[in-house]
Write a protein that holds these residues in place. Sequence first.
Motif, PDB file in Angstrom:
ATOM      1  N   CYS A   1       0.433  -1.142  -0.579  1.00 42.22           N
ATOM      2  CA  CYS A   1       0.022   0.302   0.144  1.00 42.22           C
ATOM      3  C   CYS A   1       0.477   1.295  -0.390  1.00 42.22           C
TER       4      CYS A   1
ATOM      5  N   GLU B   1      -4.885   3.655  -0.085  1.00 42.24           N
ATOM      6  CA  GLU B   1      -6.250   2.862   0.297  1.00 42.24           C
ATOM      7  C   GLU B   1      -6.376   1.864   1.023  1.00 42.24           C
TER       8      GLU B   1
ATOM      9  N   LYS C   1     -12.448   0.925  -0.144  1.00 35.73           N
ATOM     10  CA  LYS C   1     -12.046   0.583  -1.366  1.00 35.73           C
ATOM     11  C   LYS C   1     -12.814  -0.562  -2.285  1.00 35.73           C
TER      12      LYS C   1
ATOM     13  N   ILE D   1      -8.968   6.704  -2.527  1.00 38.69           N
ATOM     14  CA  ILE D   1      -9.981   6.050  -3.102  1.00 38.69           C
ATOM     15  C   ILE D   1      -8.962   6.368  -4.865  1.00 38.69           C
TER      16      ILE D   1
END
Length: 348
Positions: free
Chosen positions: A6, A17, A64, A109
């Motif tokens: 991530c 996210e 997400k 997002i």
Amino acid sequence: MYALQCVLNAEVTGVFEDRKLTVGAFLLEWVALKERTLKPSTAAAYGKCVRQELLPVFGRMRLKDLRSRHVAAWQADLRDQGRGAPTVYRLGATLRSALNHAVHKERLIGYNAAEGAIGARPAAAERLCWTAVQAAAFLRHNELYYRDQVADVFEVMLGTGMRRGEVLGLHWEDVHFMERKIFVRWTLATIDNNELHLCAPKTKASRNWVSVNPRVLAALQRQADYQRSLLPPGAPLRGLVFAGVDGAPLRPQYVLDQLRRRQAEAGLPQITIHDLRHTVATIMITSGVSIAIVSKALRHSTIATTINIYGHLLKHAADDAVNALAQAYELAATDLDDWPGFRPRHAA
């Protein structure tokens, strides 16, 4: 490994996210932000939509994982339930606005799942306005059978085009009898049809001066005389223009109920409280007042706003404009023979 991935993705895309963040948790944070930045009535409307409509459907879903198909299915379900097109659009537009914040402000997002799933705004219903005769009949009905505070509220609304909240939020310090002017500084808003709040007017342009005619001035004077009768001799007028004996404002719902009752008694077409403002604009325009002056009187942000709302009333004004142009040419043509610089040549 997932957390590291991530972080790496965020470095590349600028989007982080959070796999644990649910739609519900995000929406509640968004509503809390709106409560700090918007007028109470507007923030309350967002909060009601989120808590009653969005959380039951999307609350437990991870942010997400939200996709356009989820939003489209929800919109279809609302229509199947018989919800009206304006309501379906409004609920969807609220979700879209919240997700836009997640995409562009918080970078939570990568795309807005509601962007392509929300249809176009439905066409507004045709506005119903009274004619000048009907408006005069309504005011006469109030004068003959009521002569109360609400009658004077309607006199001010139909005499200035002010919104209901602006009239109910009017303070004596903003009424200038000698100058025949009102300064719109406040509007009275209702939250959930219960809690009253004094807020800033609808737009920056709304916070402005309003001219008053003798009829409106007389209505304001009646309220001044009434309130002075409740005060010790010589005491200044303070607080709201339209208030109860305890100084509390008139409730907007009560004014609406009285409009419905009194227009029915007078045998008039049923219109909404905001249609009183549209009635004022329509009468002004059809009476020949220029659109620029109407825009100024209504305190619209731009003249384009006025034209977008009332442009259909200007078609006869356009006829007058081109006819005036032709008349100007005809009048000027009669003076051509005396104009030394005019030397017409014959065609070859």
